[in-house]
Write an enzyme that holds these catalytic residues in place. Structure first.
Site, PDB file in Angstrom:
ATOM      1  N   PRO A  30       2.495   0.365  -0.966  1.00  0.00           N
ATOM      2  CA  PRO A  30       2.664  -0.166   0.391  1.00  0.00           C
ATOM      3  C   PRO A  30       1.721  -1.349   0.593  1.00  0.00           C
ATOM      4  O   PRO A  30       0.505  -1.198   0.480  1.00  0.00           O
ATOM      5  CB  PRO A  30       2.284   1.026   1.281  1.00  0.00           C
ATOM      6  CG  PRO A  30       1.402   1.881   0.434  1.00  0.00           C
ATOM      7  CD  PRO A  30       1.854   1.693  -0.977  1.00  0.00           C
ATOM      8  N   THR A  32       0.802  -4.548   3.125  1.00  0.00           N
ATOM      9  CA  THR A  32       0.948  -5.306   4.369  1.00  0.00           C
ATOM     10  C   THR A  32       1.149  -6.776   4.035  1.00  0.00           C
ATOM     11  O   THR A  32       0.339  -7.372   3.323  1.00  0.00           O
ATOM     12  CB  THR A  32      -0.302  -5.131   5.247  1.00  0.00           C
ATOM     13  OG1 THR A  32      -0.371  -3.768   5.659  1.00  0.00           O
ATOM     14  CG2 THR A  32      -0.260  -6.037   6.462  1.00  0.00           C
ATOM     15  N   TYR A 191      -7.357   4.098   8.503  1.00  0.00           N
ATOM     16  CA  TYR A 191      -6.468   4.095   9.662  1.00  0.00           C
ATOM     17  C   TYR A 191      -6.491   5.491  10.310  1.00  0.00           C
ATOM     18  O   TYR A 191      -7.296   6.336   9.951  1.00  0.00           O
ATOM     19  CB  TYR A 191      -5.090   3.587   9.249  1.00  0.00           C
ATOM     20  CG  TYR A 191      -5.197   2.175   8.711  1.00  0.00           C
ATOM     21  CD1 TYR A 191      -5.585   1.125   9.549  1.00  0.00           C
ATOM     22  CD2 TYR A 191      -5.002   1.895   7.359  1.00  0.00           C
ATOM     23  CE1 TYR A 191      -5.750  -0.164   9.052  1.00  0.00           C
ATOM     24  CE2 TYR A 191      -5.172   0.605   6.859  1.00  0.00           C
ATOM     25  CZ  TYR A 191      -5.550  -0.415   7.704  1.00  0.00           C
ATOM     26  OH  TYR A 191      -5.733  -1.690   7.220  1.00  0.00           O
ATOM     27  N   GLY A 324       0.115  -2.626  -6.854  1.00  0.00           N
ATOM     28  CA  GLY A 324       0.072  -3.443  -5.653  1.00  0.00           C
ATOM     29  C   GLY A 324       0.313  -4.905  -5.936  1.00  0.00           C
ATOM     30  O   GLY A 324       1.444  -5.383  -5.892  1.00  0.00           O
ATOM     31  N   THR A 325      -0.744  -5.646  -6.248  1.00  0.00           N
ATOM     32  CA  THR A 325      -0.595  -7.092  -6.422  1.00  0.00           C
ATOM     33  C   THR A 325       0.290  -7.449  -7.613  1.00  0.00           C
ATOM     34  O   THR A 325       0.930  -8.505  -7.603  1.00  0.00           O
ATOM     35  CB  THR A 325      -1.965  -7.775  -6.570  1.00  0.00           C
ATOM     36  OG1 THR A 325      -2.704  -7.157  -7.627  1.00  0.00           O
ATOM     37  CG2 THR A 325      -2.751  -7.668  -5.268  1.00  0.00           C
TER      38      THR A 325
END
Length: 365
Positions: A30, A32, A191, A324-325
């Site tokens: 995930p 953003t 979060y 991710g990246t």
């Protein structure tokens, strides 16, 4: 078969996730990216972005907001009304048309929310009235583009906690209506749920604070409500026991991890996604604690090289690895891994900007 593909052969084996086979062990993290419109509705650029990565065994979307008027990031996706459901349906249809599987990460920022992104009359909430002081909100995440300090949040009353449990369940139902194959509950990275879990942000003295069992109460109330809403086979969970992002720390992250895993063993969800370390230090090991305790499908991630990921899966340290990246910059990551081809380098300057640049212009092989 190339030498590269032989060395990562285990990554190409299918895996049952919630009773559904995924085609390989590459999971898209995930991420953003702030590409939704002003009303948090997915855009055509997002349809292309996710569908371009449909060859990943599983896609997990960016953190997707569950609450109206409470935007953690400017231009994040939402999943709280019909407009969002309709917008995400275009994404899920495009991914499914290419044979992909996609889960929606459902999320609320709690205290880690940009003040200028919150509608008038909506309070920034957290388990305790403890502000983030280690850094300021980046202007790239703000509607007004201005860097700003985090405020002292409102400590949630018991009835407010119950209302947030309901928001997560409603978001999960909306995600299924939008065509998602399931949801990942965001319990990581400082979060709202993670704020309840960690001793640095949870200073409550009631049934939601103090002991590990109490600090995990909100997490499992959310998880159980989501399971009730859409079925356990459609539910995953992400946690980050060691990550210090957003001023987070815990007095005993190993005990916290093991307790969460022991309780998940009673619920048989689709998967547990454990970030193995910390963004800002060499600390690692949360995945090992989870593997020793958790009996279900385990994902792990954080800065894995592809051959390192293959070794983790081969050894049984994880069932799949989250990228991710590498997934961000390589829409054809699986094909590149098989071919042993060089990878595109990600451009951090465009991670949180709007538009196609740095989003849909990374080349395929």
């Amino acid at each position: 078969m190339s030498a590269a593909s032989k060395s990562i052969d285990v990554m190409l084996k299918p895996l049952l996730v919630g009773g559904r086979p995924i085609s390989n062990r590459f999971v898209m993290a995930p991420l953003t990216r702030c590409r939704a419109d002003d009303n948090h509705v997915p855009t055509a650029a997002m349809v292309k972005h996710y569908s371009d990565r449909a060859s990943m065994g599983l896609i997990i979307t960016e953190a997707t907001q569950i609450q109206k008027g409470y935007s953690t990031f400017a231009h994040e996706g939402g999943i709280y009304d019909k407009e969002h459901v309709d917008g995400w349906r275009k994404v899920t249809d495009a991914v499914h048309d290419k044979g992909g599987i996609i889960f929606c990460q459902i999320h609320n920022g709690g205290r880690s929310t940009v003040p200028s992104n919150v509608d008038e009359g909506v309070r920034i909430v957290a388990p305790s009235a403890v502000a983030i002081t280690g850094h300021k909100c980046a202007g790239s995440f703000a509607r007004n583009g201005k860097t700003q300090p985090y405020p002292v949040p409102h400590a949630m009353a018991a009835e407010e906690i119950a209302s947030y449990v309901n928001l997560y369940a409603a978001a999960a139902r909306n995600a299924i209506a939008a065509g998602f194959d399931g949801v990942e509950v965001h319990g990581a990275n400082g979060y709202l749920i993670d704020q309840f879990l960690k001793t640095s942000s949870n200073q409550r003295t009631d049934e939601y604070g103090g002991s590990i069992e109490n600090r995990c109460r909100f997490l499992f109330e959310v998880l159980d409500a989501v399971i009730q809403a859409i079925g356990r086979e459609r539910v995953g969970l992400r946690i980050s026991p060691l990550n210090s992002f957003n001023d987070q720390s815990d007095e005993d992250p190993q005990a916290l991890t093991r307790y969460i895993c022991s309780q998940l063993n009673l619920r048989t969800i689709a998967f547990l996604d454990v970030m193995r370390g910390d963004f800002f230090s060499p600390a690692r090991g949360a995945d090992k604690w989870a593997r020793e305790e958790y009996e279900g499908v385990l994902f792990t991630g954080m800065s894995f090289e592809i051959e390192e990921a293959a070794k983790a899966v081969e050894s049984g340290a994880a069932d799949a690895v989250v990228f991710g990246t590498k997934a961000l910059a390589n829409p054809d990551l699986v094909a590149r891994a098989v071919a042993g081809a060089p990878l595109n380098k990600p451009d951090p300057a465009t991670f949180y900007t709007t538009g196609e640049a740095g989003y849909n212009d990374y080349p395929f092989m």
